[in-house]
Design a protein around this motif. Structure first.
Motif, mmCIF file in Angstrom:
data_model
loop_
_atom_site.group_PDB
_atom_site.id
_atom_site.type_symbol
_atom_site.label_atom_id
_atom_site.label_comp_id
_atom_site.label_asym_id
_atom_site.label_seq_id
_atom_site.Cartn_x
_atom_site.Cartn_y
_atom_site.Cartn_z
ATOM 1 N N PRO A 176 -4.086 -27.919 -172.799
ATOM 2 C CA PRO A 176 -3.358 -29.180 -172.846
ATOM 3 C C PRO A 176 -2.518 -29.416 -171.599
ATOM 4 O O PRO A 176 -1.902 -28.496 -171.071
ATOM 5 C CB PRO A 176 -2.463 -29.025 -174.086
ATOM 6 C CG PRO A 176 -2.356 -27.562 -174.314
ATOM 7 C CD PRO A 176 -3.657 -26.981 -173.838
ATOM 8 N N GLY A 177 -2.520 -30.663 -171.149
ATOM 9 C CA GLY A 177 -1.680 -31.059 -170.032
ATOM 10 C C GLY A 177 -2.222 -30.678 -168.672
ATOM 11 O O GLY A 177 -1.653 -31.041 -167.646
ATOM 12 N N VAL A 185 -9.288 -29.342 -175.101
ATOM 13 C CA VAL A 185 -8.066 -29.313 -175.914
ATOM 14 C C VAL A 185 -7.353 -27.975 -175.852
ATOM 15 O O VAL A 185 -6.166 -27.896 -176.168
ATOM 16 C CB VAL A 185 -8.356 -29.649 -177.397
ATOM 17 C CG1 VAL A 185 -8.706 -31.115 -177.531
ATOM 18 C CG2 VAL A 185 -9.449 -28.774 -177.969
ATOM 19 N N GLU A 186 -8.054 -26.928 -175.440
ATOM 20 C CA GLU A 186 -7.419 -25.622 -175.341
ATOM 21 C C GLU A 186 -6.560 -25.501 -174.080
ATOM 22 O O GLU A 186 -5.859 -24.509 -173.910
ATOM 23 C CB GLU A 186 -8.476 -24.515 -175.339
ATOM 24 C CG GLU A 186 -9.195 -24.366 -176.657
ATOM 25 C CD GLU A 186 -8.260 -23.899 -177.754
ATOM 26 O OE1 GLU A 186 -7.725 -22.789 -177.633
ATOM 27 O OE2 GLU A 186 -8.052 -24.657 -178.731
#
Lengths: 563, 563
Positions: B59-60, B56-57
């Motif tokens: 993103p993308g 999650v740290e």
């Protein structure tokens, strides 16, 4: 099994006379925001009113509340809010409901009410409260309530039996069945057996661990593990746990005393809750054991234990700040032993392991649940749920407090233990269940959105807004601004392109500018002057280009200004 | 312990003659993108070249690569890339390195090379390969390599011993020590003992499970668990596992045969990898057992097993699509049994439990690792690591393959087993370790960023760009556009305010417009006409207002256009 599968709200019919209506407004489909509304003869009883903590799917959200919509125009009908225990997922939304009507009475045990009162005091709300205890009975309007002790990861938890002419309902609240709990207060299986003999028409019971086979390890097996960690530690010891887990803190106090260490409490909620627990006689603090943080930091490390919040990896908690080197008074150093004496709430894994890695990086030995038995769950697994089901022998079962996987596993246990399959009501938040003539059945649905708290505002964050956040979070945006003449539609300034979160390489993405200019020229040639249409042309041009050139999906933000 | 604590790059001194340099470019500090560079006498040997999956740290981001920077100008010096096994975190970055120089030889076992060749074929790269097997030796420039069988969650895994005049180094790759593995191919502890007798100067060993006490459950205990699930299931069975876990798939085949079911393989990588495994004789497929998906869907559910990808909750995988009802051919229905025969890779919990809940919602019984013993880890826990340490008795230990907490736990095991504390080198990606005269020590650091792959581009996503994404993802943005006269600085059009991901309530946030107008009027009165300055004024005005009114932190995007 009666099962809710209707996605569209199908409003329930009027409640038949003599029937009891049950509406779960939270806690079914996710672990959190527990809230159940009971209705009899035009009167309402609310059991629990908690919050849900957001996960990665709800970025930027602070809290998720139950949707009070279905009861907002009936607040005067609410006889009371019964609070089964003091965890945030059971009491956290009380301030938000009382904001609508401050004088709804709160009913709960001494410790539960003390915690909720402390929370309400921060908002200058002084509630009407009625303290109850196990064995007690209270008539709350048409609801005759009887309270039972249950054992959970917080002291003073209660189950509630609700009698109306429609029948006898037992709501367990959260519970497990540790047979040798530290405080000797076991879940009152004998009391439940008495209810079972009387005939329980509907059982609502905690599903959290329904998937897990077997029985929970007794809480007192944690003590020796802590002891052996304390015996080995040469330097400072830092223990993190939930700020409401009084028994775990008691075990840390006991180990500290045994090993000649003093304890300092760290974190606002830890200090506040343990103060309340001590005042109510739930926490035994030997004289001189607890010291202030100032004193603690001046003592030799091998004589101190820091009892802290932050066991879930919360970056702003005491432990989170220590891990990132941002705590004002405490710097982690080689020789420190850090114990995370807590479960790992699903969704928190990444942050918890980040904290552990940072602590390890700073030189600490970190003991957590993967490494040693420093925590046991507060919820009954399958083996214990079967004990309950077999003692209560309910006519109808409604699994509560769980994600869908937990509720379904609990439903299976119900059927295996002899509840008729068509009397197991598997439903989710917003479903309406009527208990009529001894039979519980799903009769409809009311609206039950997630209500998001973000900063100071409640309810202005919707699902589509969260979708925007996810798109922005994954791909950033490309903004294109162009100024056009309001009469001719001709470009007066721009287009300019700027981006955030999309790419560092501005030279590369400025390559789209000539394409936009060309598209606008074509539009002008076609006589298109409507700024909304021009905006769509810009959006399409940039969107197509970014997909071809990057295979990414940033948000495209076209702005056409007329002068 | 020699420990890396220098945050700033401190370039290493020249490598002393006769010394061996070791540079981990990935795998130390996170589980993934494993890559270690060995240098002797001007020549380089690379061991593994994998990817890290984002959390999650990040993103993308699609993938994270090792930073090839430190070797990019020395590609001609690379003698070979030795691949210890075929997992993505060991081979996934090979195409990205070969994109710089396609003819670097790849060295590995038959199965490993087959997997990496399939991956390279998709990019039309045909590599130079050298197939090796346990017991084999190859001289790769100055590096005399000897290969040893290790047991892992993929067939044909190897450890590699590297001999140079600087000494003997053993790199275990990933391993565990199942003493009764399904294929009889145990980790070659006897071979390691021989190396130990010869004198291992440096051991690089897998730290993944160093925190976990004890020993791994034998893989063959999974079989009976699967059997009992198959025996109970009345409808269709769907099993998900890693697409490279040949032995787990074999167990599913065996159980299917036993219970008179056919198996269909689902998911591109599952079909491809099992084809390779069968062709190499690693997977035994009884005649007629495997059927196509078309045939499977036409058979009675109780006669079929679907063997699928998607065990980590990947939304676009076969199982992910089934769970969300998006699979073209398979619709989950009551009566289905779904088995997740896989570990839960940290960071994937939320998505895996989401898939489980969706499957349960659709009526399936879902069996996963919390519920039954349907998976065992592929990495040696502490008990097994001690066996290895005691047999090898290395002079120096460098824990690899782990987050900081794992590396530190492994370092402690090393010291406990007798490695001198000052010979345990605890370091992270980019640290430079020299083995000189039998002593390994940290001598400096090279740049080792995370290199992000996002869509088609590599390297244009930086840490500060990810920070922008996180801000946008948590709070959205408020954009304010104003057109000013380039000479007078007077407002010609606007200000207009638009927002995405911030608040649904546009009427509320339009309240900032008069404040911006007022601020711009004041600026005009003060003679401020510089658009950059005006932009700052807008930013401050909006930022202050949103903090006061909302306590939120959206990105503030001011655009001042001059005409």
């Amino acid at each position: 099994m009666t099962e809710a599968h209707n996605e569209e709200a199908q409003l329930p019919p009027p409640l038949p006379e003599g029937g009891l209506r049950i509406i779960p407004l939270g806690g079914l489909g996710a672990i959190g925001r527990n809230m159940t509304v009971f209705e009899y003869d035009g009167k309402l009883l609310v059991v629990d009113c908690g919050v849900l903590f957001p996960d990665v799917e709800q970025p930027g959200v602070d809290l998720i509340l139950p949707d009070f919509g279905p009861i907002l125009d009936r607040l005067d009908d609410i006889q009371a809010i019964v609070l089964t225990h003091g965890h945030e997922d059971h009491i956290g939304a009380v301030p938000y409901l009382l904001a609508h009507k401050a004088d709804i009475p709160l009913v709960g045990s001494q410790f539960t009410l003390a915690l909720v009162e402390a929370k309400l005091a921060e908002r200058r709300i002084q509630p009407y409260t009625l303290t109850v205890r196990e064995g007690g009975r209270e008539r709350l309007g048409p609801f005759e309530c009887e309270f039972f002790a249950v054992n959970h990861s917080i002291p003073d938890a209660l189950a509630v039996a609700i009698r109306t002419p429609a029948g006898l309902v037992l709501h367990t609240g959260d519970f497990k069945m540790d047979q040798l709990p530290l405080d000797g207060r076991i879940t009152d299986l004998a009391g439940f057996a008495r209810l079972g003999a009387e005939g329980v028409d509907l059982l609502l019971s905690d599903s959290t661990n329904a998937e897990i086979p077997g029985f929970v390890t007794p809480e007192r097996e944690i003590g020796p593990v802590l002891d052996s960690i304390f015996a080995k530690a040469r330097g400072r010891i830092i223990v993190a746990s939930f700020a409401s887990h009084v028994h775990r803190v008691q075990q840390v106090f006991d180990s500290a005393l045994e090993h000649g260490r003093k304890v300092a409490l760290i974190g606002r909620s830890m200090v506040r809750n343990m103060g309340i627990a001590r005042d109510l006689g739930l926490l035994n603090i030997p004289a001189g054991l607890v010291v202030g943080l100032d004193e603690a930091t001046s003592m030799p490390p091998e004589q101190i234990v820091l009892m802290s919040t932050g066991s879930q990896g919360e970056p702003m908690s005491a432990l989170g700040r220590m891990a990132s080197g941002d705590h004002r008074h405490i710097t982690i150093a080689p020789g420190d032993t850090v114990v995370l004496a807590s479960s790992l709430v699903p969704g928190n894994e990444t942050s918890v392991y980040r904290v552990i890695n940072r602590l390890a990086r700073a030189g600490a030995v970190v003991v957590h649940k993967d490494v040693a038995k420093v925590h046991v769950s507060g919820h009954a697994p399958a083996g214990e749920l079967l004990y309950l089901l077999n003692v209560v022998r309910p006519s109808n079962l409604m699994p509560v407090h769980g994600e869908w996987r937990h509720l379904r596993a609990h439903a299976r246990l119900g059927i295996e233990s002899g509840v008729a399959p068509d009397r197991v009501v598997l439903c989710e938040d917003g479903d309406v269940v009527d208990l009529v003539e001894g039979r519980a059945s799903l009769v409809g649905r009311v609206k039950s959105r997630y209500v998001y708290v973000d900063g100071l505002a409640v309810g202005d964050v919707s699902e589509s807004l969260l979708t925007e956040r996810r798109i922005l979070g994954d791909g950033g945006f490309i903004a294109t601004t162009v100024v056009v003449d309001s009469v001719t539609g001709k470009v007066v300034a721009g287009p300019t392109v700027s981006a955030k979160g999309f790419s560092e390489d501005a030279a590369a993405f400025n390559a789209v500018i000539p394409l936009v200019t060309e598209a606008l020229n074509r539009a002008a040639a076609d006589g298109i002057t409507d700024p909304h249409q021009l905006q769509q042309i810009v959006r399409r041009t940039v969107g197509r280009w970014v997909n071809d050139a990057y295979r990414r999906r940033p948000m495209i933000v076209p702005t056409v200004v007329e002068v």
